[in-house]
Design an enzyme around this catalytic site. Sequence first.
Site, PDB file in Angstrom:
ATOM      1  CE  LYS A 214      12.516  11.464  -0.746  1.00 35.95           C
ATOM      2  NZ  LYS A 214      11.748  12.226  -1.707  1.00 35.95           N
ATOM      3  CD  GLU A 220       2.949   0.427   5.529  1.00 35.25           C
ATOM      4  OE1 GLU A 220       3.775   1.305   5.887  1.00 35.25           O
ATOM      5  OE2 GLU A 220       1.853   0.692   5.020  1.00 35.25           O
ATOM      6  N   GLY A 274       9.879   9.411  -4.213  1.00 34.61           N
ATOM      7  CA  GLY A 274       9.845   7.951  -4.011  1.00 34.61           C
ATOM      8  C   GLY A 274       9.452   7.204  -5.274  1.00 34.61           C
ATOM      9  NE  ARG A 275       4.391  10.533  -7.377  1.00 31.86           N
ATOM     10  CZ  ARG A 275       4.363  11.280  -6.282  1.00 31.86           C
ATOM     11  NH1 ARG A 275       4.649  10.731  -5.105  1.00 31.86           N
ATOM     12  NH2 ARG A 275       4.068  12.553  -6.321  1.00 31.86           N
ATOM     13  CD  GLU A 361       2.499   8.185  -3.825  1.00 31.66           C
ATOM     14  OE1 GLU A 361       2.044   7.432  -2.960  1.00 31.66           O
ATOM     15  OE2 GLU A 361       3.724   8.236  -4.082  1.00 31.66           O
ATOM     16  CG  HIS A 392      -8.699 -14.806 -22.677  1.00 37.31           C
ATOM     17  ND1 HIS A 392      -9.526 -15.518 -23.528  1.00 37.31           N
ATOM     18  CD2 HIS A 392      -7.536 -14.611 -23.359  1.00 37.31           C
ATOM     19  CE1 HIS A 392      -8.877 -15.768 -24.659  1.00 37.31           C
ATOM     20  NE2 HIS A 392      -7.661 -15.220 -24.590  1.00 37.31           N
ATOM     21  CE  LYS A 517       2.233   7.129   4.672  1.00 39.13           C
ATOM     22  NZ  LYS A 517       3.436   7.843   4.258  1.00 39.13           N
TER      23      LYS A 517
HETATM   24  O1  F6P Z   1       2.873   6.353   1.522  1.00 39.88           O
HETATM   25  C1  F6P Z   1       3.327   6.778   0.290  1.00 39.88           C
HETATM   26  C2  F6P Z   1       4.811   6.860   0.238  1.00 39.88           C
HETATM   27  O2  F6P Z   1       5.250   7.979   0.893  1.00 39.88           O
HETATM   28  C3  F6P Z   1       5.266   6.843  -1.205  1.00 39.88           C
HETATM   29  O3  F6P Z   1       5.265   8.087  -1.786  1.00 39.88           O
HETATM   30  C4  F6P Z   1       6.609   6.223  -1.091  1.00 39.88           C
HETATM   31  O4  F6P Z   1       7.030   5.723  -2.318  1.00 39.88           O
HETATM   32  C5  F6P Z   1       6.332   5.132  -0.081  1.00 39.88           C
HETATM   33  O5  F6P Z   1       5.432   5.730   0.822  1.00 39.88           O
HETATM   34  C6  F6P Z   1       7.532   4.586   0.644  1.00 39.88           C
HETATM   35  O6  F6P Z   1       8.232   5.576   1.313  1.00 39.88           O
HETATM   36  P1  F6P Z   1       9.695   5.346   1.846  1.00 39.88           P
HETATM   37  O7  F6P Z   1      10.583   5.070   0.695  1.00 39.88           O
HETATM   38  O8  F6P Z   1      10.057   6.595   2.581  1.00 39.88           O
HETATM   39  O9  F6P Z   1       9.664   4.161   2.791  1.00 39.88           O
END
Ligand code: F6P
Length: 560
Positions: A214, A220, A274-275, A361, A392, A517
């Site tokens: 987003k 990462e 995002g979620r 979240e 199990h 972060k």
């Molecule tokens: O660190 C949490 C977050 O901001 C989430 O809310 C989001 O889904 C995820 O990181 C990834 O964010 P992006 O789509 O901006 O890479």
Amino acid sequence: MASSTALISDTEAWKDLKGHVEDIKKTHLRDLVTDANRCQSMMMEFDGLLLDYSRQRATVETVDKLLNLAKAAQLTEKISRMFNGEHINSTENRSVLHVALRAPKDAVIKADGKNVVPEVWNVLDKIKEFSEKIRSGSWVGATGKPLKDVIAIGIGGSFLGPLFVHTALQTDPEALESAKGRQLRFLANIDPVDVARNINGLNPETTLVVVVSKTFTTAETMLNARTLREWITAALGASAVAKHMVAVSTNLALVEKFGIDPNNAFAFWDWVGGRYSVCSAVGVLPLSLQYGFSVVEKFLKGASSIDQHFQSTPIEKNIPVLLGLLSVWNVSFLGYPARAILPYSQALEKFAPHIQQVSMESNGKGVSIDGLPLPFETGEIDFGEPGTNGQHSFYQLIHQGRVIPCDFIGIVKSQQPVYLKGEVVSNHDELMSNFFAQPDALAYGKTPEQLQKENVSENLIPHKTFSGNRPSLSLLLPELTAYNVGQLLAIYEHRVAVQGFVWGINSFDQWGVELGKVLATHVRKQLHSSRTQGTTLEGFNYSTTTLLKRYLETSSEPQM
Ligand code: F6P
């Protein structure tokens, strides 16, 4: 009615429920389930789905009181404000309009006065066209070969939802047929091991990389994107990026800066959290590449069906509303901090991990939407595994240890039925026998008297006793097609929103992920300077200094 700055816990409706807990403590589910009228009132049907919440620790009176709580929380108004595009995500000053992502073409849903549905469909049409080009082989890679494999890079909401839907569709006959010869993989973790696993067995010549973020700033995702860009350019040259990398983002300027052709970027909008983004290009692009747009469109339609139900059904018959209220009851009144999500479907193995983010979240907050500290807990600890695997593993705790309200999710028609001649039942019936049995085992339990009648030896009776009275609900889906997967997703998304609306929190921001972060940035800088200039560790406490020292002294990371 609660004023906008009052806490829901100050309302009469909340206090009434607090007092009512004592009444419920006197009941046992083994008695409550004998009342057919009560149970009948706790069955809800919609669009092929059947919800049974008669095994909740609730009476008809409890439900009435919860509906009063919904009114005190102005739930209906809050739902309308969401659908009307008001900036209900006040700390980020944004609308919350993931429902627009799956709205029919002729719907009108406005954000800041502008109908967003045409924009949504522009992107969907672009995905349809692009995915058909890739799937038909009319778009080829740098060496002229069709791109049959896709790696979607993304994390959190840019990963978990698409992974859940992909996993759910993998064995659906229609989806399976349309995915023949293709692979879809997800690269999320910055752990280089995840890169190694993703590229293992793939050839850059036949691979398309979709960078999903987003913000297009997530550490990462961006490092993984640079890593796979290197994998492609090392094999095919820098110009191959244009053919082998595309992006999904709200930040198209950064997409271009990264080196991806803006024509190959698929937009979404800041009114999509995002979620809550799996129905945007975040999910629709990778899933359409794998299964074709027509399958994914069915998924969107299933979600849209629930959206309409959620928007227009009175609260006493509204499935996400009832589910949300019952979760509030379990968390805030009965004091159960967790919720187990137990789909009796291997295809739903990634459902709980996705809902973990959607729920935790969204609702893991400590202050009200107006910034007031909350005198009650919000959110719950969500976890789960498909049945029967979970049985199990952790069901021991659920049956005799802590009380954890359970969501049992069952499917009437298996995606992949098997019946072996001579067996008592089909394999799916065997699975579903467990789906039907577990809720009653939890509700009834087993008494010492029953055990005595079975001649169980005295010393084992305490060990074999089940207290019962453990709440659950059952959701039965007719089958698990793309459409039903969409329904399931939207039910849980809206249920989480209902919980947040009632608790009076902002379910659509996530400030709690920021601090970690920032601290990682300090460590990253230190690792760089220690490795390149031998700088001594500074600014960390004793514990972190000791750990970092050990890491730096003993690790064999390549030096820069
Ligand atoms: O660190 C949490 C977050 O901001 C989430 O809310 C989001 O889904 C995820 O990181 C990834 O964010 P992006 O789509 O901006 O890479």
